[in-house]
Design an enzyme around this catalytic site. Structure first.
Site, short mmCIF file in Angstrom:
data_model
loop_
_atom_site.label_atom_id
_atom_site.label_comp_id
_atom_site.label_asym_id
_atom_site.label_seq_id
_atom_site.Cartn_x
_atom_site.Cartn_y
_atom_site.Cartn_z
N GLY A 102 0.84 -1.20 0.00
CA GLY A 102 0.00 0.00 0.00
C GLY A 102 0.86 1.23 0.00
O GLY A 102 2.04 1.17 -0.35
N ASN A 103 0.30 2.36 0.35
CA ASN A 103 1.08 3.59 0.44
C ASN A 103 0.45 4.50 1.49
O ASN A 103 -0.57 4.17 2.07
CB ASN A 103 1.20 4.26 -0.93
CG ASN A 103 -0.16 4.57 -1.50
OD1 ASN A 103 -0.91 5.36 -0.95
ND2 ASN A 103 -0.52 3.91 -2.61
N HIS A 104 1.08 5.66 1.71
CA HIS A 104 0.68 6.53 2.82
C HIS A 104 -0.47 7.48 2.48
O HIS A 104 -0.76 8.37 3.27
CB HIS A 104 1.86 7.36 3.30
CG HIS A 104 2.91 6.54 3.99
ND1 HIS A 104 2.61 5.77 5.09
CD2 HIS A 104 4.22 6.37 3.76
CE1 HIS A 104 3.71 5.16 5.49
NE2 HIS A 104 4.69 5.50 4.71
N SER A 105 -1.09 7.33 1.35
CA SER A 105 -2.18 8.25 1.01
C SER A 105 -3.29 8.18 2.07
O SER A 105 -3.70 7.09 2.48
CB SER A 105 -2.75 7.88 -0.36
OG SER A 105 -3.96 8.57 -0.56
N ALA A 163 -4.07 7.37 -4.98
CA ALA A 163 -2.68 6.92 -5.15
C ALA A 163 -2.74 5.42 -5.39
O ALA A 163 -2.68 4.62 -4.46
CB ALA A 163 -1.88 7.25 -3.90
#
Ligand code: CTP
Length: 400
Positions: free
Chosen positions: A210-213, A278
């Protein structure tokens, strides 16, 4: 602000703070609003119908029938109102609203309403802290209602803490702000499709890529578009953000593939599409059905490319005004301009990770907007303000 022509229904329930409603009515009427008061039967113990009626310049109702047997039509009250203010809103009334316990004129009117609803809770310390109150307020927020939280101070019981109804000036100011920001209705009749948040690509039942969005930018865009009258389809990956406005239909997904499928269920009927998500560019080729046990010193996971949702929207574009985002760390404008062209966009919003306060997670953003012929740079602002800048730009383009 001048509230002339605004129709405000105040539903009073039975709490000691009901006496303060007199001041609220006087203020709203002075500003030009038309005010209609309904009350629960127990509210009559706290404030006189006569006072409320004199101040609001309208008869006050608390029952489905008048003394002379006339039917007080809750549906008519509900459809008449531009906003409903539930003030004071007791734990009992809040519970009934959330669970659909429709045993009085106030709740029947509330349940028939289509307009925005403001809840102004007032109760004693422990009641306000009670898990059921907290949960009910959260559910009410999920319904899209606005909460004007209780203030701290001395309570009628003599206890000190949070539970006191917000002051009438605070309530009036909130209502004025609401009418001010919702007064630009340029997107009425438009459907706006927005993607938001990260995507989570499962590796096994407990792990993901995943990512930090945070989803904040996309949710702020959705709120602002809805305030301007649009019907909003918001498709979001995992995010803690909540939807407030009733014109937003929220679809929660996890993976890029799920986002892709959901987007193309709505794209054809959209007028404006804004891709602020994102999206993970790659996903594990296989998702393990059982948790992967550790073994050996390294682990290789094969990744395969996800579909590019925005690029596909560009390919399938018929009439939509298409907006993309670019988060860049170097050659920012050049890269953003490249994406604008490659993905067949009408406009791209560029954030540079080199700008402090821009990009993921935080509450602020600093953007540049690029089209094939123009470039406009904005200062560091809250994401709510950035959403306004983006939609102002879109409006100028589509309304031209
Ligand atoms: N986007 C998308 N689907 C993807 C990847 C990106 O819809 N699979 C959208 C994003 O929502 C954003 C825009 O494309 O609006 C730009 O995403 P970005 O990841 O910065 O660009 P890429 O084209 O993926 O290029 P790169 O990662 O090489 O910078």
């Amino acid at each position: 602000m001048n509230l002339s022509g605004k129709k405000i229904l105040i539903a009073v329930s039975g709490g000691i703070a009901a006496y303060k409603i007199n001041l609220l009515i006087r203020d709203l009427v002075k500003k030009g609003a038309e005010v209609q008061i309904l009350m629960t039967p127990s509210a009559e113990q706290f404030v006189s119908k006569l006072t409320l009626s004199v101040l609001s310049k309208n008869p006050v109702y608390s029952d489905f029938y008048d003394q002379n047997g006339t039917w007080n039509n809750h549906v008519e009250f509900a459809l008449w109102a531009d906003v409903i203010i539930m003030a004071p809103c007791t734990a009992n009334t809040l519970g009934k609203m959330v669970h659909g316990i429709c045993d009085n004129l106030v709740i029947a009117t509330y349940m028939s309403a289509r307009c925005p609803v403001f809840i102004v809770p007032a109760m004693d310390l422990e009641m306000y802290q009670h898990p059921s109150t907290k949960q009910n307020l959260e559910i009410a927020e999920d319904f899209g209602h606005f909460i004007i939280p209780a203030e701290s101070g001395e309570l009628a019981s003599g206890l000190v803490g949070q539970g006191r109804m917000a002051e009438p000036e605070t309530i009036a100011r909130t209502i004025e702000d609401f009418f001010t920001t919702s007064s630009s209705k340029n997107l009425v009749g438009k459907t706006v499709l927005i993607t938001a948040g990260p995507t989570y690509e499962a590796i096994d039942p407990v792990r993901f890529i995943g990512n930090h969005s945070s989803g904040k930018m996309g949710f702020a865009l959705a709120e602002e578009a809805a305030k301007r009258g649009a019907s909003v389809i918001l498709i979001s990956g995992p995010s803690a953000e909540k939807v407030v406005h009733e014109n937003i239909e929220l679809f929660r997904i996890n993976t890029a593939k799920e986002m892709f499928d959901e987007v193309f269920r709505h794209y054809e009927n959209s007028d404006i599409a804004i891709a602020s998500a994102a999206v993970a560019d790659y996903a594990p080729k296989e998702t393990a059905t059982e948790k992967i046990k550790k073994s050996g010193n390294s682990l290789t996971i094969e990744l395969v490319k996800n579909p590019d949702i925005l690029a596909t929207m560009g390919e399938r574009k018929t009439h939509q005004f298409l907006v993309g985002f670019a988060l860049e760390t170097q050659n920012e404008e050049e890269n953003a301009a490249g994406k604008l062209q490659k993905k067949n966009l009408d406009m791209i919003v560029l954030n540079s990770l080199r700008d402090q306060g821009a990009g993921f997670r935080g509450d602020t953003n600093k953007i540049k907007i690029l089209t094939s012929t123009e470039k406009q740079e904005f200062s560091l602002k809250s994401k709510d303000e950035v959403a306004k800048d983006i939609l102002n730009f879109v409006e100028i383009k589509i309304l031209k």
